[in-house]
Design a protein around this motif. Structure first.
Motif, mmCIF file in Angstrom:
data_model
loop_
_atom_site.group_PDB
_atom_site.id
_atom_site.type_symbol
_atom_site.label_atom_id
_atom_site.label_comp_id
_atom_site.label_asym_id
_atom_site.label_seq_id
_atom_site.Cartn_x
_atom_site.Cartn_y
_atom_site.Cartn_z
ATOM 1 N N ALA A 191 -10.326 -84.210 16.917
ATOM 2 C CA ALA A 191 -11.412 -84.014 15.953
ATOM 3 C C ALA A 191 -11.740 -82.527 15.779
ATOM 4 O O ALA A 191 -12.093 -82.082 14.708
ATOM 5 C CB ALA A 191 -12.662 -84.760 16.402
ATOM 6 N N GLU A 268 -10.310 -90.570 8.644
ATOM 7 C CA GLU A 268 -9.894 -89.952 9.914
ATOM 8 C C GLU A 268 -10.786 -90.439 11.037
ATOM 9 O O GLU A 268 -11.999 -90.583 10.866
ATOM 10 C CB GLU A 268 -10.036 -88.429 9.832
ATOM 11 C CG GLU A 268 -9.098 -87.777 8.849
ATOM 12 C CD GLU A 268 -9.385 -86.302 8.688
ATOM 13 O OE1 GLU A 268 -8.803 -85.686 7.789
ATOM 14 O OE2 GLU A 268 -10.227 -85.760 9.442
ATOM 15 N N HIS A 269 -10.173 -90.652 12.174
ATOM 16 C CA HIS A 269 -10.988 -90.949 13.358
ATOM 17 C C HIS A 269 -11.665 -89.656 13.779
ATOM 18 O O HIS A 269 -11.012 -88.614 13.878
ATOM 19 C CB HIS A 269 -10.095 -91.474 14.484
ATOM 20 C CG HIS A 269 -9.518 -92.807 14.162
ATOM 21 N ND1 HIS A 269 -10.292 -93.900 13.835
ATOM 22 C CD2 HIS A 269 -8.236 -93.226 14.078
ATOM 23 C CE1 HIS A 269 -9.509 -94.923 13.570
ATOM 24 N NE2 HIS A 269 -8.261 -94.545 13.708
ATOM 25 N N PRO A 272 -18.914 -89.258 13.602
ATOM 26 C CA PRO A 272 -19.543 -89.886 12.452
ATOM 27 C C PRO A 272 -20.429 -88.881 11.712
ATOM 28 O O PRO A 272 -20.987 -87.990 12.355
ATOM 29 C CB PRO A 272 -20.393 -90.994 13.089
ATOM 30 C CG PRO A 272 -20.684 -90.502 14.477
ATOM 31 C CD PRO A 272 -19.534 -89.656 14.876
ATOM 32 N N ARG A 274 -17.446 -90.518 9.548
ATOM 33 C CA ARG A 274 -16.017 -90.214 9.572
ATOM 34 C C ARG A 274 -15.591 -89.628 8.227
ATOM 35 O O ARG A 274 -16.116 -89.981 7.160
ATOM 36 C CB ARG A 274 -15.215 -91.499 9.851
ATOM 37 C CG ARG A 274 -15.376 -91.998 11.279
ATOM 38 C CD ARG A 274 -14.312 -92.993 11.632
ATOM 39 N NE ARG A 274 -14.408 -94.222 10.856
ATOM 40 C CZ ARG A 274 -13.416 -95.097 10.728
ATOM 41 N NH1 ARG A 274 -12.257 -94.870 11.324
ATOM 42 N NH2 ARG A 274 -13.580 -96.203 10.020
ATOM 43 N N SER A 313 -22.896 -90.686 19.426
ATOM 44 C CA SER A 313 -21.979 -89.818 18.683
ATOM 45 C C SER A 313 -21.939 -88.435 19.309
ATOM 46 O O SER A 313 -20.894 -87.791 19.361
ATOM 47 C CB SER A 313 -22.380 -89.748 17.212
ATOM 48 O OG SER A 313 -23.662 -89.192 17.066
#
Lengths: 404, 583
Positions: A191, A268-269, A272, A274, A313
């Motif tokens: 990420a 995309e992973h 959040p 996302r 998150s």
């Protein structure tokens, strides 16, 4: 993205997959950004020969060259001396990954100098520059945004936020340093550094209806702003984010609000909301009342649940998450100011400081006709969460109002 | 993590661990030889986790008590009736509570933009009730009919729709025509987003139709306003920056709060020209989000001409900061900056600025001169009346006559609202120029024959025999030189066939023959403005922008007060756009 980093990650992931045997590669498609443009370079094997094509038609240009280097695994020139961290006297640590070392140096510099002296500190400025430089040109959008948030947090002397952002830096520094030793794939690392990585990093969706409910432009490193749109997937209730920075392809067309009929998209992973990329879609500003009613039904009715999602998150993606929510207050109360209250009696105040005009407008709307849902960013203050409102609505198109 | 340690962690990160890292190591329980980097990492991760636990909601009704509201507005130092007159939602004297039509008429002429808007709405409401003195009612209805202030187009249209009689019927017919245009536009917009058309439909409209449509943005349905937002944001995929600028400038008087998010975004991030135009549109929208956005832009702005526009926009929102700065800009030699300063002073200025602004009445540049007169309309007092009269006497440009008349009416209205009595010298009599003397060779027989030719030509036109009609009009004009009706009839006929170049020829001859008569006829002056605008658009499309600029300048030199406000606005907008391109 840094090529060396890409190769390292590829090597690390490949070592964890089964032997491919005698699989043959017939074609590779590489997205390359150079000279401010993003082009697609296709490397085809035809009759034993390598054929290269590029969407800019230039086979001698930087895009084709970068793609060929990647395939050839050509080493890149030295970037400069490794960062050596001097720690306690008499101890010199082994050289680290440049980006990991840059993050480590940044965390140490900020902590040493202290938040109250960090703004304008040459040490901290230099440390930030090293991080950006080590990440390569252009800097990933996530990093650009992170640096901007860190600067803003230091400027505002928001110590808890600085700590959370630097926690993210610590996490990614550890992941980078231990990349060859880690047993599990590091979603957080992906990420941070990648727009799209490896197997399973994206989810392909089609045949969906998304409703855009808000958009904004936020500060990010480099010229221009980071443009964001927030869309609600009516099938899943998930809030998605479309995002573009100056060096990236422009976002999809259409106003806010709009209905997007998705034929093909990728999600995309990552933190959040996302990030989504639309490839094939239809868009219209005419959103039916039925869709607004569906959207209202998807709004979160429990503020405690929204807060839990917020904390989760940040734990999963420290330093990256900027949670955006769609909540449905049960009622509104005026207590020297407007407060939303859910069915359980929990209160979620509105962030007047970040959007004074928007909150004033919301107050007027509540007095005229209570909205069913409010969308916005959750933000943490000293004594709890507040909501920065971006949009509100009820069950019909006429009730929607974009606040920012 | 105990609550006791949380303040320590905060303090360490706030003040820095470099001061006493040994003690911090002991407190954290790390190794004695732990590096600074390890200590730093432990501090931030511990504090990050601990503070995250506080990210929660509770039943107690707390508020965001951070001090962040924008600075309070700087008020205007005007203690007169107008200075204290508020609008709906404010304390004290309010326009929506006034019942005296004469006072309201004076406010329409002499008040600020917000007051003028409120006054028109109030007049409409009072006339609809019909419980006013007949004489004053008639005066108010005439005022509404003659009102050409482009800033008040929307309120005027709404007020007129509620009126009885011919004026009300005409207004309701115009509203029906607007709705018919809207229906077509809605279908075009839907086709555009369905991918059936690649041409943005609103910019594709002829200028006058677009101006008419956008005069009532506040009545447009949400999807159409969202479409407009997409175009000005540059998210429609079909419009370039010039097109975005054209639409943005067409929205200057929209006053629709649904546009605020897009405009605020442009103000913050768009290129300078777009951002400043967005500021002009924002300044005229009554919405609490506007002032914070303008303030942020004002703080960031460094270029004088742009800063001046922001000062003006803030003043329209009731915040008069920057007044002194704009006054200084009036002394600059840069005409562009002076123009911006005059624009700002219309909103932020006061009677104190009368004399300094009136010094501009000696300008040779007609654009600066017109702007000076418009600014005096808003800030001037009795001291500038002689200067305006002198301008009126010496200029031959009808448009300046019209501006001077409007300015004097506004100043007189303010004197009335201040309770001052205008002195004898303030009374101005505008002599209508005499009709040109016809040649003595025009006999009575020739006049009758000319009139007959005109009638027959009109009949041929009705029957569809265009060539024969034109021949008759020509004959009438030859028989009776200086008589405008056949020239006007020919011009109108060419407009019907969209032959605007020929229409211009006929209208120019008519203007040369008897300009003031044409300017006093609302139907004719509208047709003339329409023909010039459409011809200018044709020239622009052909790439002949200098000619287009000349055409627009030529028609704007006429007295267009009797032409529809939206049409005048479109001409002014086009002139500004062409001038910008030429610069």
């Amino acid at each position: 993205m840094n090529d060396e980093l890409l190769r390292r990650q590829a090597r690390w992931q490949a070592e964890r997959l089964p032997d491919p045997g005698d699989a043959e590669i017939g074609r590779a498609v590489v997205e390359v950004t150079a000279e401010g443009r993003t082009e697609w370079v296709t490397l085809n094997v035809r009759e034993g020969k390598l054929v290269v094509t590029s969407t800019d038609g230039n086979l001698d240009g930087p895009h084709a060259a970068a793609a060929l280097r990647l395939l050839a695994c050509t080493p890149l020139p030295e970037k400069g001396p490794e960062i050596r961290e001097e720690t306690s006297p008499g101890t010199i640590e082994a050289p680290v990954d440049p980006l990991a070392g840059a993050f480590r140096h940044l965390v140490t510099s900020v902590a040493r100098v202290g938040c109250r002296h960090a703004i304008g500190s040459p040490t901290v400025d230099d440390a930030l520059d090293r991080v950006v430089s080590a990440a390569g040109e252009p800097a990933p959008a996530t990093l650009a945004r992170w640096v901007s948030r860190l600067r803003a947090a230091l400027s505002a002397q928001d110590i808890p936020l600085v700590a959370q952002l630097l926690s993210g830096a610590v996490a990614v520094e550890e992941a980078l340093s231990n990349a060859s030793l880690a047993a599990e794939p590091d979603e957080g690392l992906r990420a941070w550094s990648f727009s799209r990585t490896g197997v399973g990093a994206v989810e392909t969706v089609h045949d969906r209806i998304w409703i855009e409910i808000a958009r904004e432009q936020v500060a990010a490193l480099g010229p221009g702003h980071l443009q964001r749109r927030y869309l609600v997937d009516l099938s899943t209730g998930e809030i998605l984010r479309e995002e573009s920075h100056h060096h990236q392809p422009p976002l999809s067309l259409g106003p806010c609000p709009r209905k997007v009929t998705v034929a093909l998209a990728e999600i995309e992973h990552g933190p959040p909301p996302r990030r989504a990329r639309l490839y094939q879609y239809a868009v219209t500003p005419f959103v039916e009342d039925s869709h607004w009613a569906e959207l209202a039904a998807l709004a979160e009715r429990s503020f405690a649940a929204a807060a839990k999602t917020y904390r989760q998150s940040y734990v999963e993606y420290p330093g990256l998450a900027e949670p955006f929510v769609l909540v449905a207050p049960s009622t509104w109360e005026h207590v020297a100011g407007l407060v939303s209250v859910d069915e359980a009696g929990d209160a979620l105040p509105l962030a007047r400081a970040d959007a004074p005009g928007a909150v004033e407008l919301l107050v007027t709307r509540v007095l005229e006709d209570e909205p069913r849902w409010v969308a916005g960013r959750l933000q943490q203050l000293e004594d709890g969460l507040v909501l920065v409102p971006y949009a509100l609505g009820a069950l019909s198109a006429a009730s929607y109002q974009r606040l920012r | 993590m105990s609550d006791v340690r949380l303040p320590l962690l905060r303090a360490w990160l706030d003040e820095g661990i470099g001061v006493d890292v040994e003690a911090i190591r002991n407190e954290l329980g790390t190794r004695a030889d732990a590096s600074d980097a390890e200590v730093a990492a432990t501090v931030v991760t511990s504090l990050g986790r601990a503070s995250l636990l506080k990210a929660s909601v509770r039943p107690d009704r707390r508020l965001d008590d951070r001090h962040s509201l924008p600075p309070a507005p700087v008020g205007a130092a005007d203690s007169s009736f107008l200075g204290r007159l508020g609008v709906a939602g404010e304390q004290g004297m309010r326009v929506d509570r006034l019942d005296d039509l004469r006072t309201l008429i004076a406010v329409v002429r002499g008040g600020t933009l917000v007051q003028r808007r409120a006054a028109v709405v109030r007049i409409g409401a009072l006339l609809a009730h019909g419980r006013q003195d007949p004489e004053v009612t008639k005066e108010a209805m005439v005022m509404l009919h003659q009102l050409r202030d482009v800033e008040l187009l929307y309120e005027r249209a709404k007020a007129r729709e509620t009126l009885p009689g011919a004026q009300g019927r005409r207004a309701r017919t115009e509203a029906e025509q607007w709705r018919a245009t809207l229906k077509k536009v809605e279908a075009s917009v839907a086709s555009f987003w369905d991918g059936e058309s690649r041409v943005e439909p609103i910019l594709a409209l002829p200028g006058d139709q677009r101006a008419m449509l956008l005069a009532r943005v506040r009545d447009l349905p949400d999807p159409i306003v969202a479409h407009l937002s997409a175009v000005i944001e540059g998210c429609d995929g079909a419009t370039d920056e010039a097109g975005r600028m054209a639409l943005l400038s067409s929205l200057r008087y929209a006053g629709d709060r649904r546009l605020v998010p897009s405009l605020s975004m442009l103000l913050a991030t768009a290129p300078a020209d777009l951002a400043i135009e967005a500021a002009r549109v924002l300044g005229r929208i009554d919405d609490p989000r506007v002032r914070p956005a303008l303030l942020a832009a004002f703080d960031r702005s460094l270029v004088d001409s742009r800063r001046a526009v922001l000062v003006g926009a803030l003043a329209l929102q009731g915040d008069y900061r920057g007044c002194g700065y704009v006054r200084e800009l009036l002394e600059t030699a840069d005409a562009h900056v002076r123009l911006a300063a005059l624009e700002a002073l219309e909103a932020v200025g006061s009677s104190e600025d009368s004399e300094s602004v009136a010094a501009g009445l000696e300008e040779q540049d007609t654009v600066l001169l017109a702007r000076t007169v418009r600014t005096l309309a808003r800030v001037g007092d009795r001291r500038v009346l002689p200067g305006l009269l002198a301008l009126r006497e010496r200029t031959s440009v009808s448009a300046l006559w019209a501006e001077a008349e409007d300015a004097i009416a506004a100043i007189r209205a303010r004197l009335e609202l201040r309770g001052e009595e205008p002195q004898t010298g303030d009374t101005l009599v505008f002599k209508v120029p005499a009709a040109p003397v016809e040649r003595k060779t025009v006999t009575t027989l020739a006049r009758l024959q000319a009139r007959r030719d005109l009638w027959v030509g009109s009949l041929w036109l009705l029957l569809g025999f265009f060539g024969r009609a034109m021949a008759r009009f020509d004959a009438a004009a030859l028989r009776r030189p200086g008589w405008t009706p056949p020239l006007v009839a020919a011009g109108m006929a060419y407009i019907g066939r969209e032959e605007f170049a020929r229409a211009l020829t006929a209208f120019r001859q008519a203007i040369a023959a008897d300009r003031s008569r044409l300017e006093r006829n609302a139907i004719v002056i509208k047709a003339i403005a329409h023909a010039f605008l459409r011809r200018a658009e044709e020239m622009e499309r052909d790439g002949r922008k200098d000619i287009a600029r000349g055409l627009v300048g030529e028609v704007l030199a006429l007295d267009l007060r009797r032409a529809p406000g939206a049409l005048r606005f479109e001409l002014v907008r086009r002139q500004e756009a062409l001038r910008r391109e030429a610069a």
